[in-house]
Scaffold this motif. Structure first.
Motif, PDB file in Angstrom:
ATOM      1  N   LEU A 127      37.664  31.196  37.423  1.00 27.66           N
ATOM      2  CA  LEU A 127      36.619  32.211  37.211  1.00 27.66           C
ATOM      3  C   LEU A 127      36.709  33.298  38.283  1.00 27.66           C
ATOM      4  N   ASN A 128      36.949  32.897  39.513  1.00 24.44           N
ATOM      5  CA  ASN A 128      37.049  33.849  40.610  1.00 24.44           C
ATOM      6  C   ASN A 128      38.224  34.796  40.398  1.00 24.44           C
ATOM      7  N   SER A 129      39.378  34.252  40.052  1.00 20.21           N
ATOM      8  CA  SER A 129      40.562  35.093  39.866  1.00 20.21           C
ATOM      9  C   SER A 129      40.450  35.947  38.606  1.00 20.21           C
ATOM     10  N   TYR A 130      39.852  35.391  37.565  1.00 20.88           N
ATOM     11  CA  TYR A 130      39.780  36.082  36.283  1.00 20.88           C
ATOM     12  C   TYR A 130      38.894  37.321  36.359  1.00 20.88           C
ATOM     13  N   TYR A 131      37.759  37.197  37.027  1.00 18.26           N
ATOM     14  CA  TYR A 131      36.774  38.267  36.995  1.00 18.26           C
ATOM     15  C   TYR A 131      36.907  39.282  38.123  1.00 18.26           C
ATOM     16  N   GLN A 132      37.767  39.036  39.088  1.00 19.03           N
ATOM     17  CA  GLN A 132      37.890  40.036  40.152  1.00 19.03           C
ATOM     18  C   GLN A 132      38.701  41.219  39.638  1.00 19.03           C
ATOM     19  N   THR A 133      38.281  42.423  40.038  1.00 17.35           N
ATOM     20  CA  THR A 133      38.962  43.643  39.564  1.00 17.35           C
ATOM     21  C   THR A 133      39.757  44.312  40.671  1.00 17.35           C
ATOM     22  N   GLY A 134      39.797  43.702  41.856  1.00 17.12           N
ATOM     23  CA  GLY A 134      40.532  44.309  42.970  1.00 17.12           C
ATOM     24  C   GLY A 134      42.014  44.022  42.873  1.00 17.12           C
ATOM     25  N   LEU A 135      42.629  43.885  44.021  1.00 15.01           N
ATOM     26  CA  LEU A 135      44.071  43.691  44.088  1.00 15.01           C
ATOM     27  C   LEU A 135      44.401  42.237  43.772  1.00 15.01           C
ATOM     28  N   LYS A 136      44.884  41.960  42.560  1.00  9.80           N
ATOM     29  CA  LYS A 136      45.239  40.590  42.191  1.00  9.80           C
ATOM     30  C   LYS A 136      46.567  40.234  42.851  1.00  9.80           C
ATOM     31  N   ASN A 137      46.518  39.252  43.742  1.00 13.98           N
ATOM     32  CA  ASN A 137      47.754  38.876  44.417  1.00 13.98           C
ATOM     33  C   ASN A 137      48.434  37.739  43.672  1.00 13.98           C
ATOM     34  N   LEU A 138      49.529  37.240  44.256  1.00 11.71           N
ATOM     35  CA  LEU A 138      50.309  36.205  43.589  1.00 11.71           C
ATOM     36  C   LEU A 138      49.520  34.902  43.442  1.00 11.71           C
ATOM     37  N   LEU A 139      48.580  34.658  44.332  1.00  5.42           N
ATOM     38  CA  LEU A 139      47.777  33.436  44.232  1.00  5.42           C
ATOM     39  C   LEU A 139      46.882  33.483  43.004  1.00  5.42           C
ATOM     40  N   ASP A 140      46.292  34.657  42.757  1.00  2.00           N
ATOM     41  CA  ASP A 140      45.454  34.806  41.558  1.00  2.00           C
ATOM     42  C   ASP A 140      46.283  34.593  40.301  1.00  2.00           C
ATOM     43  N   VAL A 141      47.464  35.180  40.279  1.00  2.00           N
ATOM     44  CA  VAL A 141      48.341  35.035  39.106  1.00  2.00           C
ATOM     45  C   VAL A 141      48.689  33.570  38.881  1.00  2.00           C
ATOM     46  N   ALA A 142      48.982  32.857  39.976  1.00  2.00           N
ATOM     47  CA  ALA A 142      49.337  31.443  39.849  1.00  2.00           C
ATOM     48  C   ALA A 142      48.170  30.635  39.304  1.00  2.00           C
ATOM     49  N   VAL A 143      46.944  30.915  39.744  1.00  2.00           N
ATOM     50  CA  VAL A 143      45.750  30.205  39.239  1.00  2.00           C
ATOM     51  C   VAL A 143      45.577  30.465  37.756  1.00  2.00           C
ATOM     52  N   LEU A 144      45.668  31.726  37.342  1.00  2.00           N
ATOM     53  CA  LEU A 144      45.448  32.078  35.943  1.00  2.00           C
ATOM     54  C   LEU A 144      46.504  31.444  35.047  1.00  2.00           C
ATOM     55  N   GLU A 145      47.771  31.496  35.480  1.00  2.00           N
ATOM     56  CA  GLU A 145      48.844  30.926  34.662  1.00  2.00           C
ATOM     57  C   GLU A 145      48.698  29.407  34.561  1.00  2.00           C
ATOM     58  N   HIS A 146      48.352  28.758  35.664  1.00  2.00           N
ATOM     59  CA  HIS A 146      48.233  27.295  35.657  1.00  2.00           C
ATOM     60  C   HIS A 146      47.063  26.845  34.794  1.00  2.00           C
ATOM     61  N   ALA A 147      45.940  27.532  34.922  1.00  2.00           N
ATOM     62  CA  ALA A 147      44.755  27.125  34.171  1.00  2.00           C
ATOM     63  C   ALA A 147      44.956  27.308  32.675  1.00  2.00           C
ATOM     64  N   GLU A 148      45.673  28.357  32.286  1.00  2.00           N
ATOM     65  CA  GLU A 148      45.900  28.578  30.856  1.00  2.00           C
ATOM     66  C   GLU A 148      46.741  27.463  30.257  1.00  2.00           C
ATOM     67  N   LEU A 149      47.647  26.887  31.061  1.00  2.00           N
ATOM     68  CA  LEU A 149      48.450  25.771  30.570  1.00  2.00           C
ATOM     69  C   LEU A 149      47.645  24.480  30.515  1.00  2.00           C
ATOM     70  N   LEU A 150      46.692  24.339  31.461  1.00  2.00           N
ATOM     71  CA  LEU A 150      45.974  23.086  31.604  1.00  2.00           C
ATOM     72  C   LEU A 150      44.743  22.976  30.696  1.00  2.00           C
ATOM     73  N   LEU A 151      44.055  24.098  30.534  1.00  2.00           N
ATOM     74  CA  LEU A 151      42.772  24.049  29.830  1.00  2.00           C
ATOM     75  C   LEU A 151      42.921  24.520  28.389  1.00  2.00           C
ATOM     76  N   GLU A 152      42.339  23.769  27.479  1.00  2.00           N
ATOM     77  CA  GLU A 152      42.399  24.160  26.081  1.00  2.00           C
ATOM     78  C   GLU A 152      41.528  25.379  25.818  1.00  2.00           C
ATOM     79  N   LEU A 153      40.368  25.420  26.427  1.00  2.00           N
ATOM     80  CA  LEU A 153      39.465  26.556  26.247  1.00  2.00           C
ATOM     81  C   LEU A 153      39.300  27.279  27.570  1.00  2.00           C
ATOM     82  N   GLU A 154      39.448  28.588  27.565  1.00  2.00           N
ATOM     83  CA  GLU A 154      39.269  29.354  28.791  1.00  2.00           C
ATOM     84  C   GLU A 154      37.795  29.265  29.200  1.00  2.00           C
ATOM     85  N   PRO A 155      37.512  28.844  30.432  1.00  2.00           N
ATOM     86  CA  PRO A 155      36.115  28.759  30.873  1.00  2.00           C
ATOM     87  C   PRO A 155      35.437  30.124  30.896  1.00  2.00           C
TER      88      PRO A 155
END
Length: 921
Positions: free
Chosen positions: A428-456
């Motif tokens: 949720l933190n990485s998804y909704y932030q509009t600032g400078l998305k760094n590589l950590l945010d990208v890694a969280v978003l990519e991992h969660a999309e693989l793990l979770l059936e429904l996006e929180p």
């Protein structure tokens, strides 16, 4: 043999000033402020900005014929046709006739023109034609070179040009789904789409989105701003970033620089986010108004430029001393002062290092072409030589020593056990932030999309966010799921998160954060760090839904939820690259904001021997004198702020090092600008690319090692020309002085000197393509003008010895000892002088035995052979009488090889002595 590459490369390829102007808007602004350029804006521009600041949003957009959703592409094209591209005037190319004048008006061409005029007035038409041809050829050649250079520069600029995020209306439904659930807050966003547009295409009325790290591409009015801080020190002299708002708080403000909601072209966003409408572009900006007041503004001379200038002035001073001596000796001994003046001017031309600018530019251009094939874009040609001189490389850890591909390895509760709840909050933190998305945010978003059936995120709406900055080292978002409360979710560096936490969450319960728990938490995170993981803490708290705007003060009394831990494996190429850099005399220092345990582990894995580690806190406590010693003793620096990085680089330079810095973030920009050579990547934030001298299309230390070697080849080839020119000029003038004192006629006519000089110059255009001995690439190389003077004194008289032997041979063996036989004498010395002068480059290009132990590149060998053949052909062929030369007897060509071989042998013997005593750079 195909010489097309030769013509292409010596065309200059990149014109330094042209490229520097495009990429150094900040440098221009800083220079204007520092040098006291009048910062008052034209009254019309001032009134326009004040009116825009005080207008309500609707009236301003109506006046610009725009709207919140931005301009359509058709509207933007119409406006662009009226106002032109977003470029300030000084960035535009010169008209061709002005460019041609600039190519002509250098001291060397003016000197040649004076010589041609004197020849014409004295009715020496042949000399006037030859000299005039040299002027025309030189001017047209440079004009053609720089025209090609500008075209190449434009192509390079297009490859690394900065872009702006522009809002356009009519976004598709598919893209709209990315904005999350349907709600009023995002309804306007559903009607728009965001595109990346080159900043040159922006027009007044465009609505743009800004976030941390962005350059502000035009003068703008903020429509929305969230914790927006802008660095405009270059504009106002203020050292601290200035907070900007969407409204003008003081309705009576009349100074544009004090307006709360006006953003100026050329400044940059430090933190926060904003949406803004473009008010003015190009010359209609404050930057454009300032730039119009100056004709050119460049950075102060680099070590490279200073070295070239010192060497050039050494040769020019030598010319100003020797030419008058030639004039007076010939005037008094021959009695013909006009002929003596003409001869002295010819000597002056011969001594003038007129090829130096072309050799330097061509050699650097050849390096730029080579590096471009290695996915390296050179923004400033001088940076190539700085590569060769660099002895310390400071680099960040992430993406340089490591793969630049972050994987989310763990999502755990406070005791290190796997937790999906922590992953959901991080998402949720990485998804909704509009600032400078760094590589950590990208890694969280990519991992969660693989793990979770429904996006929180589908169950939440965003309320507000508190953007990241490098002081807090954390960022927060506020979301709402059931509207009965808001959830503030924060993630960031472990210590910074612990500093705002009062409770911890584990096993479904919340309890106070005690000293015992804190110690155990630090043990857990330390264990994760020891595994080479980068740990980011996640904390949260529930707050009443009583407000829609949150700030830093709300980041308090948080509950620690757990951690997300990331793995950035070291690159396979890092270890051999570090070894190669060390073998070539470049020490690598790691400067990172990451923690010391992860940094130490990565350094061990890539084979970088840790010679001492310094933390940001230690740096903060040290004085400059203490830190200057510490930067020499340590090679790993962790937990650094941007100011720490800049200070370390500055002190390394003060210690006498040539320092390179490699970075790609906004936090790296100060250090990039401070370093002798700033290195960034094409994926870096705008401000980092703007500050850098080199842009890598591939973030690899192996590419840097190749750049170091190419820089040293470049330097070695430039030094060959300088040493050869200095020594041969010294010898030639000494020979002229001897001949003028004892021979009753001129030893060589002015035309002979000019033709010889022209042929010799042509032979040198292949120097940029020459081979360089491996031994000369092992250590960093720098300009040492004093060595050039010593080299000149050692090797110059050698050619004079054989010139005097030639005088004696022509005088006694061939009886060329009367004014009636002066043409024979002059022809004999013409050939010896040209051949020894042409061969000297092969002797000086290496400390080894030429042609045997070290062989020149094919282009240089071919050019040498062609010019030597031309030198013999002129006196012996049908053109001899045009040049006032004559054929030489066969016996002359028996003595000629003996003279040349003896000359080479004596030079080689002197080289061995010189090398043992002074070394060979």
């Amino acid at each position: 043999m195909n010489f097309t590459p030769l013509k292409e490369f010596f065309a200059g390829f990149l014109r330094t000033r042209h490229v520097a102007r495009h990429f150094r808007r900040l440098a221009l602004l800083e220079t204007l402020v520092q040098t006291g350029v009048n910062r008052e804006m034209p009254p019309g521009l001032t009134q326009t900005l004040v009116r825009a600041a005080t207008s309500d949003t609707g009236a301003l957009l109506h006046r610009l014929d725009s709207r919140v959703e931005g301009l359509s592409e058709e509207q933007a094209e119409s406006v662009r046709a009226l106002v032109g591209l977003n470029e300030v005037e000084h960035e535009k190319p010169l008209p061709w006739w002005m460019h041609l004048w600039h190519c002509y008006k250098n001291p060397f061409n003016l000197l040649l023109t004076l010589l041609a005029a004197i020849s014409y007035l004295t009715e020496d038409m042949k000399a006037a034609v030859v000299i005039g041809a040299m002027v025309v050829l030189s001017t047209l050649l440079r004009f053609w070179q720089e025209t090609k250079s500008n075209q190449a520069a434009d192509e390079l600029k297009a490859m690394v040009s900065n872009t702006a995020t522009v809002i356009r209306p009519e976004m598709s439904e598919t893209a709209a789904a990315d904005f999350g659930p349907k709600d009023d807050a995002h309804q306007s966003a559903r009607e728009t789409r965001r595109i990346e547009l080159p900043i040159t295409l922006l027009v007044p009325g465009d609505v743009i989105v800004l976030s941390a790290g962005d350059m502000i591409p035009a003068d703008c009015r903020a429509l929305f701003a969230k914790d927006l801080f802008v660095a405009q020190a270059a504009m106002t002299g203020e050292s601290m970033p200035v907070e900007k708002f969407a409204v003008q708080r003081d309705a009576n403000a009349i100074n544009p620089l004090e307006l709360d909601n006006i953003l100026f072209m050329g400044t940059n966003v430090v933190s926060g986010a904003a949406t803004a409408v473009v008010l003015g572009t190009g010359n209609s900006t404050y930057f454009g108004a300032l730039a119009a007041r100056v004709t050119t503004t460049d950075r102060g001379p680099t070590a490279f430029q200073s070295g070239v200038n010192k060497v050039s002035w050494l040769l020019i001073r030598f010319m100003f001393v020797m030419a008058p001596l030639v004039l007076f000796i010939n005037g008094f001994t021959k009695g013909d002062w006009m002929q003596a003046l003409l001869f002295a001017l010819s000597v002056a031309v011969g001594l003038t290092p007129e090829m130096l600018p072309m050799i330097v530019t061509s050699t650097l251009a050849k390096g730029a072409v080579f590096l471009s094939r290695k996915k390296v874009i050179v923004k400033r040609l001088d940076a190539i030589q700085n590569f060769g001189a660099m002895d310390v490389l400071c680099t960040d850890k992430t993406g340089t020593l490591t793969q630049d591909k972050i994987f989310l390895a763990r999502h755990a509760d406070i005791w290190g056990r796997e937790s999906d709840e922590v992953l959901e909050m991080a998402y949720l933190n990485s998804y909704y932030q509009t600032g400078l998305k760094n590589l950590l945010d990208v890694a969280v978003l990519e991992h969660a999309e693989l793990l979770l059936e429904l996006e929180p995120a589908r169950n939440y709406r965003k309320v507000d966010e508190i953007p990241f900055d490098f002081t807090r080292r954390r960022m927060s978002v506020v979301v709402s799921e059931r509207e009965d409360h808001h959830e503030l979710i924060t993630k960031g560096a472990v210590e910074e998160i612990l500093g705002v936490c009062t409770h911890v969450h584990h096993d479904g319960t919340v309890e106070p954060l005690t000293a015992e728990l804190l110690a155990r938490i630090r043990e857990v995170t330390a264990d994760l760090n020891e595994e080479g993981l980068r740990v980011v803490a996640v904390a949260a708290k529930e707050v009443p839904p009583s407000k829609e705007t949150y700030g830093v003060a709300d980041e308090s009394a948080l509950t620690l939820m757990g951690y997300v831990a990331f793995l950035d494996p070291p690159k396979e190429s890092t270890a051999p690259a570090l070894k190669a850099l060390a073998e070539h005399g470049v020490s690598v220092k790691v400067l990172t904001g990451d923690n010391e345990r992860v940094t130490a582990k990565i350094c061990r894995e890539v084979g970088l021997e840790q010679k001492g580690m310094l933390l940001g806190g230690d740096v903060e406590r040290m004085s400059d004198a203490q830190l200057a010693q510490a930067v020499e003793a340590n090679n790993v620096f962790a937990r650094l702020t941007p100011a720490h990085k800049e200070r370390i680089v500055r002190l390394l330079k003060a210690n006498g090092h040539v320092v390179g810095f490699m970075g790609d973030g906004i936090n790296d920009a100060p250090a990039l600008r401070t370093a002798d050579i700033g290195i960034s990547v094409d994926t870096a934030v705008d401000i980092a690319k703007e500050a850098a001298d080199i842009i890598l299309l591939e973030k690899s230390l192996m590419v840097l090692e190749e750049g170091v070697l190419e820089g040293r080849r470049t330097f070695a080839n430039m030094l060959k020309y300088i040493k050869m020119t200095a020594s041969s000029n010294f010898g030639n003038v000494f020979s002229v002085l001897v001949a003028s004192a004892f021979i009753p006629f001129l030893p060589m006519l002015p035309m002979h000197l000019l033709v010889q000089n022209l042929l010799y110059d042509i032979s040198q255009i292949a120097i940029p393509f020459d081979n360089v001995d491996e031994e000369l690439l092992k250590k960093p190389q720098r300009w040492q003008p004093a060595d050039v003077g010593r080299f000149m004194v050692f090797f110059g008289p050698i050619s004079s010895v054989f010139d005097i032997l030639t005088f004696a041979m022509m005088w006694f063996v061939f009886s060329a000892n009367t004014p009636e036989k002066q043409t024979l004498f002059q022809s004999g010395w013409f050939i010896v002088g040209l051949l020894t002068q042409t061969l000297i480059v092969h002797m000086i290009r290496t400390p080894k035995i030429p042609f045997i132990q070290s062989r020149a590149a094919i282009p240089l060998m071919v050019m040498t052979a062609v010019i030597m053949a031309a030198g013999i052909f002129l006196p012996m062929g049908p053109l001899a009488h045009y040049f006032k030369l004559q054929a030489l007897p066969p016996l002359y060509f028996v003595f000629l090889p003996v003279i040349l071989l003896a000359y080479m042998a004596l030079t080689q013997a002197m080289k061995k002595f010189y090398f043992r005593r002074y070394g060979w750079q």
